[in-house]
Scaffold this active site. Sequence first.
Site, PDB file in Angstrom:
ATOM      1  N   HIS A 138       0.846  -1.189   0.000  1.00 52.14           N
ATOM      2  CA  HIS A 138       0.000   0.000   0.000  1.00 52.14           C
ATOM      3  C   HIS A 138       0.883   1.242   0.000  1.00 52.14           C
ATOM      4  O   HIS A 138       1.952   1.261   0.621  1.00 52.14           O
ATOM      5  CB  HIS A 138      -0.921   0.004   1.222  1.00 52.14           C
ATOM      6  CG  HIS A 138      -2.024  -1.002   1.141  1.00 52.14           C
ATOM      7  ND1 HIS A 138      -3.196  -0.766   0.465  1.00 52.14           N
ATOM      8  CD2 HIS A 138      -2.124  -2.263   1.638  1.00 52.14           C
ATOM      9  CE1 HIS A 138      -3.987  -1.819   0.557  1.00 52.14           C
ATOM     10  NE2 HIS A 138      -3.360  -2.746   1.254  1.00 52.14           N
ATOM     11  N   ALA A 169      17.965 -19.478   4.009  1.00 53.76           N
ATOM     12  CA  ALA A 169      16.740 -19.708   4.773  1.00 53.76           C
ATOM     13  C   ALA A 169      16.441 -18.508   5.660  1.00 53.76           C
ATOM     14  O   ALA A 169      17.334 -17.953   6.305  1.00 53.76           O
ATOM     15  CB  ALA A 169      16.901 -20.967   5.629  1.00 53.76           C
TER      16      ALA A 169
END
Length: 235
Positions: free
Chosen positions: A150, A197
């Site tokens: 947004h 990871a």
Amino acid sequence: MSDPGKTKIVKAVHGLQAEKLDPDFEIQLAEYLNTQYEQKPLIELYARFATGDGDFDGLMRRVIWRAVARRFGHNIRIGNGVGFKHLETFEIGNQVFIGSQSYIQGRFDGTCIIGNHVWIGPQSYFDARDLIIEDYVGWGPGAKVLGSTHSGLPIDLPIIQTDLEIKSVKVGTGADIGMNAVILPGVTIGQGSIVGAGAVVTKDVPPFAIVAGVPAKFLRWREGYEPLESKEYAK
């Protein structure tokens, strides 16, 4: 009892699979469903087979995806609990594995492209409104793509009410994305690169680089790769 200090090397499985075509009856069934049903009833039909582990459930998941998707290749495996939005915008290559409980969220005017020989681990999430995953990509369990944010403007509105900025994400051929990594909007992951990871990738990753951390930072080039100019990425 196994030796905890010993490393065991075994052959890769998914990435070395030979090309295999789906049987004619499966393709014909998908064509039949496509001609006999509108998209909404087909999606409702999918719910009957979404969570089962049996061969027939897997077959019907493939058949319905083939009937709805823009393009659907051969020898695709869709795990139980895999969900989607706007399946009609998906283009999926051959030899693709999609792990259980993954979710791929497309958009009615978007494009989601998943190339050949891609392996997607369980519980992965894709904001796939403008997404390209090229061939032979390994996608660790729980890894995610965020394809939009947004704007946050004007400041007097709740952020959730402001305009949504959709930015394309691209993962290059042969890249490997680690478990629980997050790829943020607008990022390109270069060919053959490795994302560690749990990394949060906020900017483009060059080909054959290894990055890790929050935010992800360049660690080194993959062994055997010697770029002409590396100073820019080594900072």
